[in-house]
Design a protein around this motif. Sequence first.
Motif, mmCIF file in Angstrom:
data_model
loop_
_atom_site.group_PDB
_atom_site.id
_atom_site.type_symbol
_atom_site.label_atom_id
_atom_site.label_comp_id
_atom_site.label_asym_id
_atom_site.label_seq_id
_atom_site.Cartn_x
_atom_site.Cartn_y
_atom_site.Cartn_z
ATOM 1 N N ALA A 89 0.857 -1.179 0.000
ATOM 2 C CA ALA A 89 0.000 0.000 0.000
ATOM 3 C C ALA A 89 0.897 1.234 0.000
ATOM 4 N N LEU A 90 0.392 2.316 -0.521
ATOM 5 C CA LEU A 90 1.161 3.551 -0.568
ATOM 6 C C LEU A 90 1.611 3.974 0.836
ATOM 7 N N ASP A 91 0.760 3.813 1.832
ATOM 8 C CA ASP A 91 1.137 4.159 3.206
ATOM 9 C C ASP A 91 2.345 3.350 3.682
ATOM 10 N N ASP A 92 2.447 2.109 3.249
ATOM 11 C CA ASP A 92 3.605 1.288 3.611
ATOM 12 C C ASP A 92 4.869 1.782 2.912
ATOM 13 N N ILE A 93 4.736 2.209 1.670
ATOM 14 C CA ILE A 93 5.891 2.691 0.913
ATOM 15 C C ILE A 93 6.440 3.972 1.521
ATOM 16 N N ILE A 94 5.565 4.888 1.910
ATOM 17 C CA ILE A 94 6.041 6.184 2.399
ATOM 18 C C ILE A 94 6.680 6.112 3.778
ATOM 19 N N GLN A 95 6.496 5.013 4.482
ATOM 20 C CA GLN A 95 7.100 4.891 5.816
ATOM 21 C C GLN A 95 8.621 4.994 5.775
ATOM 22 N N GLY A 96 9.224 4.623 4.663
ATOM 23 C CA GLY A 96 10.678 4.679 4.552
ATOM 24 C C GLY A 96 11.208 6.018 4.064
ATOM 25 N N ILE A 97 10.328 6.991 3.869
ATOM 26 C CA ILE A 97 10.752 8.289 3.340
ATOM 27 C C ILE A 97 10.765 9.320 4.462
ATOM 28 N N ASN A 98 11.878 10.022 4.562
ATOM 29 C CA ASN A 98 11.967 11.097 5.543
ATOM 30 C C ASN A 98 12.890 12.174 5.014
ATOM 31 N N ASN A 99 12.995 13.249 5.773
ATOM 32 C CA ASN A 99 13.891 14.350 5.435
ATOM 33 C C ASN A 99 13.534 15.023 4.106
ATOM 34 N N VAL A 100 12.235 15.082 3.792
ATOM 35 C CA VAL A 100 11.748 15.816 2.626
ATOM 36 C C VAL A 100 10.580 16.695 3.059
ATOM 37 N N ASP A 101 10.276 17.678 2.232
ATOM 38 C CA ASP A 101 9.176 18.602 2.523
ATOM 39 C C ASP A 101 7.862 18.171 1.892
#
Length: 169
Positions: A89-101
């Motif tokens: 799911a997209l929510d699972d993919i975004i969990q690994g993303i940080n340090n962006v605006d």
Amino acid sequence: MERRKATMIPLVSFVGYSNSGKTTLLTKVIRELKNRGYRIAVIKHDCHDFEIDHAGTDTWRHRQAGAEVVCIASAHQVAIVQTLTQPLALDDIIQGINNVDLILTEGFKQEEKPQIEVHRQGREYIGLKKNRIALVADQQIYTGVPYFKLEEVKEVTDFLENRIRLSKV
């Protein structure tokens, strides 16, 4: 900039049918956001399978040997290739993303995230949904939805920049 959790990072999906101009618009918007000092993550949905690794490389050989997850890292970038038993799911993919605006996605039209529909004349419209926050097209067809012309990259970027600001309040 301070490090922010992925769940707090604003996300907007650029959606539309094939050859509607999503990638062209998105690359222009990314450049404009970068010129304004923003850090951007992009997630591209691919309806087909893709191959990021190439035959003969060490990581390709690791996958061929049976590794379900292969990671390659250098001083400036990292890539992780993971074999999935079912789509994430997209929510699972975004969990690994940080340090962006801002997280921008191309595709994911079935998700209920905020969406900007991109449309080019002669193509089918997706249709108005409750999560449609804007339309970028040759002409306005939805009432009550902000509308931008395909060449109005700065205006679309202003719209996104306003969403970034509002998410920090």
